[in-house]
Structures are given as structure tokens and as C-alpha cells.
Design a protein around this motif. Structure first.
Motif, PDB file in Angstrom:
ATOM      1  N   ALA A 164      32.121 -22.419  -7.178  1.00 51.88           N
ATOM      2  CA  ALA A 164      31.632 -21.417  -8.204  1.00 51.88           C
ATOM      3  C   ALA A 164      31.199 -22.101  -9.497  1.00 51.88           C
ATOM      4  CB  ALA A 164      32.681 -20.476  -8.678  1.00 51.88           C
ATOM      5  N   LEU A 165      31.965 -23.211 -10.011  1.00 50.42           N
ATOM      6  CA  LEU A 165      31.684 -23.936 -10.923  1.00 50.42           C
ATOM      7  C   LEU A 165      30.580 -24.882 -10.839  1.00 50.42           C
ATOM      8  CD1 LEU A 165      32.391 -24.653 -14.074  1.00 50.42           C
ATOM      9  CD2 LEU A 165      34.241 -26.409 -13.090  1.00 50.42           C
ATOM     10  N   ALA A 198      35.206 -14.625 -10.979  1.00 52.41           N
ATOM     11  CA  ALA A 198      35.089 -15.629 -11.871  1.00 52.41           C
ATOM     12  C   ALA A 198      35.698 -15.222 -13.324  1.00 52.41           C
ATOM     13  CB  ALA A 198      33.682 -15.801 -11.947  1.00 52.41           C
ATOM     14  N   LEU A 199      35.793 -14.123 -13.613  1.00 49.48           N
ATOM     15  CA  LEU A 199      36.198 -13.592 -14.984  1.00 49.48           C
ATOM     16  C   LEU A 199      37.779 -13.576 -15.202  1.00 49.48           C
ATOM     17  CD1 LEU A 199      33.811 -10.583 -15.440  1.00 49.48           C
ATOM     18  CD2 LEU A 199      33.422 -12.772 -16.419  1.00 49.48           C
ATOM     19  N   MET A 200      38.308 -13.762 -14.163  1.00 50.66           N
ATOM     20  CA  MET A 200      39.732 -13.791 -14.397  1.00 50.66           C
ATOM     21  C   MET A 200      40.246 -15.340 -14.239  1.00 50.66           C
ATOM     22  SD  MET A 200      42.596 -12.025 -11.603  1.00 50.66           S
ATOM     23  CE  MET A 200      42.451 -13.145 -10.236  1.00 50.66           C
ATOM     24  N   GLY A 241      43.256 -18.774 -12.589  1.00 46.72           N
ATOM     25  CA  GLY A 241      43.481 -18.503 -11.310  1.00 46.72           C
ATOM     26  C   GLY A 241      42.140 -17.500 -11.134  1.00 46.72           C
ATOM     27  N   HIS A 242      41.582 -17.472  -9.849  1.00 50.41           N
ATOM     28  CA  HIS A 242      40.438 -16.632  -9.692  1.00 50.41           C
ATOM     29  C   HIS A 242      40.509 -15.843  -8.543  1.00 50.41           C
ATOM     30  CE1 HIS A 242      38.099 -18.703 -13.218  1.00 50.41           C
ATOM     31  NE2 HIS A 242      38.534 -19.722 -12.730  1.00 50.41           N
ATOM     32  N   ILE A 243      41.615 -15.907  -7.826  1.00 50.95           N
ATOM     33  CA  ILE A 243      41.738 -15.248  -6.511  1.00 50.95           C
ATOM     34  C   ILE A 243      42.380 -13.660  -6.887  1.00 50.95           C
ATOM     35  CG2 ILE A 243      42.863 -15.173  -4.466  1.00 50.95           C
ATOM     36  CD1 ILE A 243      40.760 -17.266  -4.677  1.00 50.95           C
ATOM     37  N   ARG A 244      42.027 -12.630  -6.374  1.00 52.52           N
ATOM     38  CA  ARG A 244      42.453 -11.271  -6.482  1.00 52.52           C
ATOM     39  C   ARG A 244      42.433 -10.853  -5.008  1.00 52.52           C
ATOM     40  NH1 ARG A 244      40.128  -6.277  -6.962  1.00 52.52           N
ATOM     41  NH2 ARG A 244      38.023  -7.089  -7.147  1.00 52.52           N
ATOM     42  N   PRO A 255      51.591 -12.996 -15.165  1.00 48.87           N
ATOM     43  CA  PRO A 255      50.403 -13.232 -16.137  1.00 48.87           C
ATOM     44  C   PRO A 255      49.303 -13.862 -15.881  1.00 48.87           C
ATOM     45  CG  PRO A 255      52.284 -14.730 -16.207  1.00 48.87           C
ATOM     46  CD  PRO A 255      52.563 -13.878 -14.957  1.00 48.87           C
ATOM     47  N   VAL A 256      49.197 -14.270 -14.639  1.00 44.45           N
ATOM     48  CA  VAL A 256      47.922 -15.276 -14.138  1.00 44.45           C
ATOM     49  C   VAL A 256      47.663 -14.752 -12.583  1.00 44.45           C
ATOM     50  CG1 VAL A 256      48.449 -17.097 -15.794  1.00 44.45           C
ATOM     51  CG2 VAL A 256      49.265 -17.005 -13.322  1.00 44.45           C
ATOM     52  N   GLY A 257      46.436 -15.251 -12.262  1.00 44.14           N
ATOM     53  CA  GLY A 257      46.214 -15.236 -10.821  1.00 44.14           C
ATOM     54  C   GLY A 257      47.102 -15.764 -10.099  1.00 44.14           C
ATOM     55  N   CYS A 258      47.192 -15.145  -8.628  1.00 44.04           N
ATOM     56  CA  CYS A 258      48.217 -15.681  -7.809  1.00 44.04           C
ATOM     57  C   CYS A 258      48.110 -17.144  -7.233  1.00 44.04           C
ATOM     58  CB  CYS A 258      48.532 -14.653  -6.690  1.00 44.04           C
ATOM     59  SG  CYS A 258      46.889 -14.575  -5.480  1.00 44.04           S
ATOM     60  N   ASP A 259      46.592 -17.580  -7.225  1.00 45.26           N
ATOM     61  CA  ASP A 259      46.399 -18.817  -6.946  1.00 45.26           C
ATOM     62  C   ASP A 259      46.806 -19.930  -8.228  1.00 45.26           C
ATOM     63  OD1 ASP A 259      44.271 -17.606  -8.201  1.00 45.26           O
ATOM     64  OD2 ASP A 259      42.963 -19.191  -7.800  1.00 45.26           O
ATOM     65  N   ALA A 260      47.147 -19.538  -9.313  1.00 41.95           N
ATOM     66  CA  ALA A 260      47.674 -20.277 -10.333  1.00 41.95           C
ATOM     67  C   ALA A 260      48.951 -20.435 -10.546  1.00 41.95           C
ATOM     68  CB  ALA A 260      46.778 -20.055 -11.673  1.00 41.95           C
TER      69      ALA A 260
END
Length: 277
Positions: free
Chosen positions: A115-116, A206-208, A211-214, A253-258
Motif C-alpha cells: 500500500a505504501l 489504510a486509515l487505521m 496496524g492496518h488489518i481489520r 488500542p491498535v490494529g490486531c497486526d500491531a
């Protein structure tokens, strides 16, 4: 007759003692060999871990040095051409992928890098990159580089250390599923743990961040949203971790991947309904 019996018992006792002594000596000798082998294996593992650690730090320092040059041009522009700098930034992204195999091995990191990279290529294709746009790229890349380094070092530790964790899945309909004492590598995130114990679907947001995985579905139970006039309601998967000190569940508090797992940690996915207003 009595003397013969005494002699016989004495001889038998000496024989038993000799057998026991030999057995104990043999056992101790075997244990010593096993112990020496284990010590040698541990020393080899520690030596390998130290080497891998040094390599990871060297990669990080080199990439951080390249990042620092770009950051300097951003902080003190002095007629900087941000389109040209974005081209240099793309080289930095490519170097990240070349130096960290985790980007290829772990899907969540791969998606973040992709994505980046796409965002960078889009800006280059359009041209006239602004200072603000370049600054956003720098911010996102620094977060990504930091996460990469943590994962790399954690993977190094995982060669000699594993984690035992617990995870609960609450389907919101009275069904609660526990996966206790699940063994994971030390480098694992909550996302990877969830992948191990359940069938999931996910989206890249991308907005989260961080961590970016929902997670959108767990074991075929999917999130949903219903819209009405001035009203909406639905359900979504949310995650929590258990705070041992407070003795309560704490919202993720963050995305699960982080979120990195800790040994003995307890986590929960909960399918929860919401409405607005």
C-alpha cells in the motif's frame, strides 16, 4: 551352616551394591553427556541469535540513516524538489523489502508495504509532490520500519523462546470458544494468533494505524451494517486483552497486526452490536 548363610548374604549384598554403584555411575555419566550436549546446543543457539541480532540492527541502522537524509530534506527544504525526493523514498522502500524477508513472509507486513509503495508510485505518476504529501510518506515509513525491526528481533528471539497464550472467541449469541495454552513463536502478533485458531477474513484499512488489518469475519460469522433513514446499526469484531493488574478486559488500542503477544497473555475477540445514533 550359619557362617555359610552369612557369607552368602554378604556376597549377595556386595553384588547388589556393585550393580547399584555401576548403574548410578552409568546414569551420572549419561546425564553428564546429555547435559554437555544441551549446553553446547544452547551456546550455539545463543551465538546464532547474537549474530542474527547484530545483522538486524545493522540493517535498521543503515535504513534509518537513509531515512534521516530524507527527513533532513523535509525538515529544512531550501528549495527541495519533493518529487525527486519521493523517487529516493521509493528506493528506501525497495531497500526495506530487500533487507527484511519478513515483508514477503508475513502477509500483513506485505500488504502494508504494498500500500505504501502504491501510494508512492501514484504520487510520482502525478508529479508535483507537495511537502505535506512527502511528510506523510515519511511518517508512515518510519512507523513501518519500527514495526519491521520489532518483528525481526522478535523472530530472532523466537528461535529459542516460545509463548503460551490464551484466546477467547465470543460470538455474541451465547457461544464462547476458548483456545487455552496455545503455543506461538515469540514474534507473533494477535493477528497471527487469530489466524492459527480460527478461519478469518480481513481487510486492509489504510486509515487505521498503528496496524492496518481489520478482521471482518471469524469462523464464518461476518460483520454487517444496516442503514435506515437517519439510523444505522450493525455488528463488528472487536478485540480485547486481559489486564492482570486491573483484573479486567481492556479494549484493543491498535490494529490486531500491531499488537505483539506476551507470554501468558489472554486475549478475546468479541462480536458486538452497535447502532447510531
Amino acid at each position: 551352616m550359619v557362617e555359610k548363610r552369612v557369607f552368602l548374604f554378604a556376597t549377595l549384598a556386595m553384588f547388589v551394591w556393585a550393580v547399584l554403584a555401576s548403574s548410578i555411575a552409568g546414569y551420572l555419566y549419561l546425564q553428564n553427556i546429555i547435559s554437555n550436549e544441551q549446553i553446547a546446543e544452547n551456546q550455539q543457539s545463543l551465538s546464532s541469535m547474537a549474530t542474527t541480532y547484530n545483522e538486524a540492527i545493522a540493517k535498521y541502522n543503515q535504513l534509518l540513516s537513509d531515512y534521516s537524509i530524507l527527513q533532513g530534506n523535509y525538515t529544512f527544504p531550501q528549495n527541495s524538489n519533493f518529487t525527486l525526493l519521493t523517487g529516493s523514498f521509493l528506493n528506501l522502500l525497495n531497500n526495506m523489502k530487500g533487507n527484511f524477508s519478513l515483508i514477503i513472509d508475513q502477509k500483513d507486513l506485505n500488504e502494508t508495504h504494498y500500500a505504501l509503495q502504491n501510494k508512492t508510485l501514484m504520487l510520482l505518476g502525478r508529479g508535483n509532490v507537495t511537502r505535506e504529501e512527502f511528510g506523510e510518506l515519511l511518517d508512515e515509513s518510519y512507523e513501518f520500519l519500527s514495526l519491521l525491526t520489532i518483528r525481526e528481533l522478535s523472530r530472532t528471539i523466537s528461535k529459542v523462546i516460545s509463548l503460551t497464550v490464551n484466546i477467547c472467541i465470543n460470538y455474541g449469541n451465547g457461544t464462547v470458544e476458548w483456545h487455552n495454552k496455545t503455543v506461538m513463536p515469540a514474534s507473533s502478533s494477535l493477528f497471527q494468533l487469530t489466524q492459527k485458531v480460527a478461519t478469518i477474513t480481513r481487510v486492509y484499512d489504510a486509515l487505521m494505524k498503528p496496524g492496518h488489518i481489520r478482521i471482518t469475519s471469524i469462523n464464518n460469522q461476518a460483520e454487517y451494517t444496516n442503514y435506515g433513514i437517519g439510523y444505522s446499526e450493525g455488528a463488528a469484531w472487536l478485540w480485547y486483552y486481559w489486564d492482570d493488574n486491573k483484573q479486567e478486559w481492556v479494549f484493543g488500542p491498535v490494529g490486531c497486526d500491531a499488537w505483539m503477544l506476551r507470554d501468558g497473555g489472554t486475549y478475546k475477540w468479541s462480536f458486538e452490536h452497535w447502532h447510531w445514533p
